[in-house]
Design a protein around this motif. Sequence first.
Motif: not given
Length: 487
Positions: A315-316, A347
């Motif tokens: 997620d990064w 995001r």
Amino acid sequence: MATERAEGADTAVASEGAEVSTTFDVIVIGAGPVGENVADRTVKGGLSTLIVEKELVGGECSYWACIPSKALLRSGSALRAARVVPGAREAATGDLDVAAVLARRDSYVSNWSDEGQVKWLSGAGIDLVRGHARISGDREVTVGDTRYTARVAVVVATGSAALLPDIPGLAAAAPWTSREATAVKTIPESITIIGGGVVAVEIATAYTDLGAKVTLVARSRVLGGFEQFAGEAVAKALSSRGATIITGASPSSVARDEAGRVTVTLDDDRVLQSEELLVATGRVPRTEDLGLEVAGLEPASWIDVDDTMLARGSDWLYAAGDVNHRALLTHQGKYQARAAGDAIAARAAGRTLDDGPWGAHVATADHSAVPQLVYSDPEVAAVGLTTAAAEKLGLRVRSVDVPIGNVSGASLHAEGYEGTARMIVDEDRGVVVGFTMVGPDVGELLHAATIAVVGEVPLTRLWHAVPSFPTMSELWLRLLEAYGRPD
């Protein structure tokens, strides 16, 4: 180590007493065109951004690939263009000035100085750290003895490097890759090129123009990823200008003697000798010693991503450009970079992501609408699917071929113009899904084909896109006529 402090970045004191930023919203690894575009979009999205580069800011394309190779190719292309137009050919009485060609190349790569690129980064509000970056933790990157933390994302934009195949004696022979071939200071008397793809063909074209004796060895056929007629036309042209083209053969061993000459023995027992050897057989990801395993990925591997360039399972961590192996082309990498940078900013701000097909935060075109231009002579321009690729996908397609020389604009462009265009139509939808052109200067026609493919413009509508007379764009009318207008 870092440049000026970015707004929103935390700081620490370096050993020499200077204040350096250690926490940013985004950290980008790699300052080539892809990394630069990601950083530009994230900064414009309000995120403090650090970019890390261990070589020259501007990357492979600026100094060892796209820019220098096209500079080497252009002079020969211009001279040949003059020689096929009466009135101009009588004035083109000499050969290329090799020293002037190399000097022009040097000017376009700024003599391998990145001062101008660094200045652009500073002006864009992007911080720069020089050195080898390694992912050392969640949202953490270490450069030298300093650890940097990203609040939002880390982006890998490290590109790719030339693949050296496992051929006995190859490594010891110190072969050239595209880097040495585009940065050459003196043109060798002869060169053997292993490979039949874009790099191999473009270097063969440039070096033939610059006076080298070129031998190209392709394991299968020339330009195997394109329509077959494209590779055949390029191979024929290279042969006509003195290059030796060998297909269906592979090197079994390589040796360089004490005098510096290279001997390549093929698997059919033919022996080739030349002053230099270029290997152009593919690319590998520049992810060695990058710490991908810390992020749960295979070390030294291509990085699998979704259409927003987010690494799958993370997620990064993002990856844009060659390193994700979707489309190894600078323009596609920059396209991915724009999508990635905007997606990261959206995001971070909690905005709804526009990640559907053709959305603002995705690189959808990488799947089916990738334009590519080979700067050979004749040029090869293609976008979308080949006939074979379309059929493999199960599409019901029809291919239409037209000689480009039949177009009035082409015959005016050059005496005896030779070229071919192929339009591939999805019969069920009535749209163009692939387009390939081979001929002098067809690259300038490529974007129109790209728009047709990306826009899925119905053939019934294309009839109303009237080409100017007398231009080479009349090719579209000839193709539509060959396909046939619906009743």
